[in-house]
Design an enzyme around this catalytic site. Structure first.
Site, PDB file in Angstrom:
ATOM      1  N   GLY A   1       0.795  -1.220   0.000  1.00  0.00           N
ATOM      2  CA  GLY A   1       0.000   0.000   0.000  1.00  0.00           C
ATOM      3  C   GLY A   1       0.825   1.266   0.000  1.00  0.00           C
ATOM      4  O   GLY A   1       0.300   2.358  -0.235  1.00  0.00           O
TER       5      GLY A   1
ATOM      6  N   LYS B   1       9.995   2.263   0.051  1.00  0.00           N
ATOM      7  CA  LYS B   1       8.935   2.208   1.055  1.00  0.00           C
ATOM      8  C   LYS B   1       8.555   3.636   1.445  1.00  0.00           C
ATOM      9  O   LYS B   1       9.406   4.405   1.874  1.00  0.00           O
ATOM     10  CB  LYS B   1       9.421   1.420   2.274  1.00  0.00           C
ATOM     11  CG  LYS B   1       8.353   1.106   3.305  1.00  0.00           C
ATOM     12  CD  LYS B   1       8.930   0.215   4.392  1.00  0.00           C
ATOM     13  CE  LYS B   1       7.897  -0.102   5.457  1.00  0.00           C
ATOM     14  NZ  LYS B   1       8.469  -0.930   6.531  1.00  0.00           N
TER      15      LYS B   1
ATOM     16  N   ASP C   1      -2.298   7.247   2.460  1.00  0.00           N
ATOM     17  CA  ASP C   1      -1.615   8.178   1.560  1.00  0.00           C
ATOM     18  C   ASP C   1      -0.394   7.564   0.890  1.00  0.00           C
ATOM     19  O   ASP C   1       0.228   8.178   0.024  1.00  0.00           O
ATOM     20  CB  ASP C   1      -1.225   9.461   2.292  1.00  0.00           C
ATOM     21  CG  ASP C   1      -0.276   9.232   3.466  1.00  0.00           C
ATOM     22  OD1 ASP C   1       0.295   8.123   3.591  1.00  0.00           O
ATOM     23  OD2 ASP C   1      -0.088  10.169   4.265  1.00  0.00           O
ATOM     24  N   GLY C   2      -0.026   6.337   1.282  1.00  0.00           N
ATOM     25  CA  GLY C   2       1.109   5.673   0.657  1.00  0.00           C
ATOM     26  C   GLY C   2       2.457   6.238   1.035  1.00  0.00           C
ATOM     27  O   GLY C   2       3.475   5.869   0.443  1.00  0.00           O
TER      28      GLY C   2
ATOM     29  N   ARG D   1       5.881 -13.393   1.270  1.00  0.00           N
ATOM     30  CA  ARG D   1       5.389 -13.517   2.642  1.00  0.00           C
ATOM     31  C   ARG D   1       4.436 -14.708   2.734  1.00  0.00           C
ATOM     32  O   ARG D   1       3.964 -15.215   1.712  1.00  0.00           O
ATOM     33  CB  ARG D   1       4.649 -12.234   3.038  1.00  0.00           C
ATOM     34  CG  ARG D   1       5.419 -10.938   2.744  1.00  0.00           C
ATOM     35  CD  ARG D   1       4.455  -9.772   2.535  1.00  0.00           C
ATOM     36  NE  ARG D   1       5.152  -8.567   2.079  1.00  0.00           N
ATOM     37  CZ  ARG D   1       5.561  -7.591   2.877  1.00  0.00           C
ATOM     38  NH1 ARG D   1       5.364  -7.669   4.173  1.00  0.00           N
ATOM     39  NH2 ARG D   1       6.170  -6.519   2.388  1.00  0.00           N
TER      40      ARG D   1
ATOM     41  N   ARG E   1      14.556  -0.329   0.868  1.00  0.00           N
ATOM     42  CA  ARG E   1      14.732  -1.574   1.610  1.00  0.00           C
ATOM     43  C   ARG E   1      15.237  -2.666   0.677  1.00  0.00           C
ATOM     44  O   ARG E   1      14.777  -2.792  -0.456  1.00  0.00           O
ATOM     45  CB  ARG E   1      13.403  -1.995   2.256  1.00  0.00           C
ATOM     46  CG  ARG E   1      13.499  -3.275   3.048  1.00  0.00           C
ATOM     47  CD  ARG E   1      12.306  -3.451   3.956  1.00  0.00           C
ATOM     48  NE  ARG E   1      11.073  -3.739   3.240  1.00  0.00           N
ATOM     49  CZ  ARG E   1       9.883  -3.867   3.840  1.00  0.00           C
ATOM     50  NH1 ARG E   1       9.788  -3.690   5.149  1.00  0.00           N
ATOM     51  NH2 ARG E   1       8.805  -4.135   3.136  1.00  0.00           N
TER      52      ARG E   1
ATOM     53  N   ASP F   1       1.409 -11.379   7.029  1.00  0.00           N
ATOM     54  CA  ASP F   1       1.950 -10.581   5.932  1.00  0.00           C
ATOM     55  C   ASP F   1       3.315 -10.010   6.276  1.00  0.00           C
ATOM     56  O   ASP F   1       3.972  -9.416   5.419  1.00  0.00           O
ATOM     57  CB  ASP F   1       0.990  -9.459   5.537  1.00  0.00           C
ATOM     58  CG  ASP F   1       0.638  -8.546   6.703  1.00  0.00           C
ATOM     59  OD1 ASP F   1       0.028  -9.048   7.665  1.00  0.00           O
ATOM     60  OD2 ASP F   1       0.965  -7.349   6.651  1.00  0.00           O
ATOM     61  N   ASN F   2       3.759 -10.208   7.518  1.00  0.00           N
ATOM     62  CA  ASN F   2       5.101  -9.794   7.934  1.00  0.00           C
ATOM     63  C   ASN F   2       6.007 -10.990   8.211  1.00  0.00           C
ATOM     64  O   ASN F   2       7.066 -10.830   8.833  1.00  0.00           O
ATOM     65  CB  ASN F   2       5.039  -8.922   9.196  1.00  0.00           C
ATOM     66  CG  ASN F   2       4.361  -7.590   8.943  1.00  0.00           C
ATOM     67  OD1 ASN F   2       4.336  -7.111   7.823  1.00  0.00           O
ATOM     68  ND2 ASN F   2       3.798  -7.008   9.983  1.00  0.00           N
TER      69      ASN F   2
END
Length: 469
Positions: free
Chosen positions: A86, A107, A119-120, A178, A171, A243-244
């Site tokens: 996102g 990121k 807002d990304g 994931r 990153r 998701d992590n």
């Protein structure tokens, strides 16, 4: 600037991602750049101002294949059927000078179709925290994503605190696959996509694996090694959602993370973890739970479901024992034992119980073992002395326990109060505290800056950490 892209994820079906560029920012300026990592990646950087344009998302380098990845996940145990990048863009992949393929991801690079009304963007605090903490984890020898660059955007973004300076983190990861990447295709019943993803993960990370159950076994093994590595340094991830959970076995997503000061098994720092799901001592259980979700997703592609369920169940049930063995190996080394035996568990648990009862500092207590200063960390010093007598008897047969402890117990970790002070200074335009911390954390087992070893005073304690989204 030259980046030797060699992209593979972008060759997967369109259902795996959305292709798009990062959203340009106003006036990018380089805050920090990891020259050592750039050299490993084979990236040639001349002018850092030019690099800032690339790593802010204003310029797309040649041969990049920018995209936002799709995935789902369990967040605090609750199923979310669609997540995805996102606020991140995968620029592409490089094969480093060490032969390892890695992702390069921006990121905080602007909104994507998966932003869910966000807002990304990212503000400077979480960007510098992730840069600092991920590089500290790397220096400690813990598998982790790494930070290549931090760039300020010259724009303000809005959070609960008000207007904050924006920033973008670059990153680097062995991949951004994931557990949730597998979950979304399983949940949608898209078996062919699931099979494609499984083979891609095998080819990229575990080429010796033969099929989905072998992949599950390999990922479980990697996670069973990772969590004890965290715990041996008092690290709390804070948001171990599926998701992590990285398929590559790396630490990923440094949101509400922290290194403990005073030891407590139930320590929680995440401001949103009201029930203690991701408390320090519960991290092994969550790792097993996450791998059970991966097993469920992988089974969806197997024709003989009954046999797959039986095999996956055995793999998952074996994981706690793997974690316990790795935990014993890690913690035994912290007290100078290179060849641990089962009885050493009680010796270690006794020490940790004394530390918890007296609020002993995790990092400094282990670092002081074997010196006269060790007992000063305890209120009940007679109880510690009794433990220490048993410990000394145990390590008599060890070849060089002091040397083992020196290279196992760091002198410095990124303590919360230091990180928060660094962020406050950086927001005010002073990067000196960031540079000071970065230098010390690059050699964590060396006592180079004694002031950074100090636990927080009562008015410096940071009781909670935040995600920053």
């Amino acid at each position: 600037m030259q980046i030797p892209f060699d992209n593979s994820y972008a060759s997967l079906p369109d259902a795996f991602y959305t292709r798009l560029n990062a959203t340009p920012v106003k006036t990018p300026q380089m805050l920090a750049f990891n020259h050592d990592l750039a050299a490993v990646l084979g990236i040639e950087v001349g002018d850092l101002s030019e690099a800032a344009q690339v790593f802010a998302g204003n310029e797309t380098p040649d041969n990049a294949a920018p995209l936002a990845q799709l995935y789902a996940g369990h967040q605090f145990g609750n199923w979310n059927p669609q997540l995805g990048d996102g606020r991140a863009i995968l620029l592409g992949e490089v094969i480093g000078t060490d032969g390892i393929r890695r992702d390069i991801q921006l990121k905080g690079s602007g909104p994507t179709p998966y932003s869910r009304m966000g807002d990304g963007r990212a503000w400077m605090g979480p960007v510098l925290r992730e840069y600092l903490v991920s590089e500290a984890m790397h220096a400690l020898g813990i598998p982790t994503t790494r930070a290549l660059a931090a760039v300020s955007t010259g724009e303000s973004i809005w959070r609960e605190q008000g207007a904050l300076p924006g920033a973008v983190l670059t990153r680097v990861a062995r991949s951004h696959l994931r557990v949730g990447t597998f979950q979304i295709f399983a949940a949608r019943g898209e078996v062919e996509h699931l099979k494609t993803l499984t083979q891609y993960a095998i080819d990229r990370h575990y080429p010796e694996a033969q099929g989905p159950m072998d992949l599950l076994r390999a990922v479980c093994s990697a996670q069973a090694a990772l969590i004890p590595a965290w715990m041996a340094h008092g690290f709390i991830h804070g948001v171990m959602n599926t998701d992590n959970a990285s398929i590559a076995g790396e630490t990923i997503d440094y949101g509400p993370c922290a290194f403990m000061d005073a030891f407590a098994q139930n320590r929680v720092f995440s401001s949103i973890d009201q029930m203690g799901r991701y408390a320090f001592g519960n991290q092994p259980n969550i790792a097993v739970w996450n791998m059970a979700q991966l097993a469920t997703a992988l089974i969806a592609q197997v024709d003989d479901r009954d046999a797959a369920v039986e095999e996956a169940t055995a793999i998952i049930h074996a994981m706690p024992e793997q974690i316990e063995a790795n935990w014993l190996s890690r913690f035994a080394a912290k007290i100078g034992i290179s060849t641990p035996i089962a009885a050493d568990v009680k010796l270690l648990e006794h020490l940790l119980a004394l530390m918890q009862e007296d609020g002993a500092d995790f990092t400094n207590t282990f670092r002081a073992l074997g010196t006269d200063a060790a007992r000063e960390h305890f209120v009940d010093r007679e109880a510690f002395d009794a433990w220490a007598a048993n410990w000394q008897d145990r390590i008599k047969a060890e070849p060089d326990p002091q040397a083992l402890m020196k290279r196992t117990n760091p002198a410095v970790v990124p303590r919360n109060h230091r990180v928060e002070a660094m962020i406050e200074a950086a927001v005010a335009g002073d990067m000196a505290p960031f540079e000071r911390l970065s230098k010390a954390l690059a050699t964590p087992f060396t006592e180079t800056d004694p002031d950074l070893h100090r636990p927080p005073t009562s008015d410096e304690i940071v009781p909670a950490t935040f995600c920053g989204t």
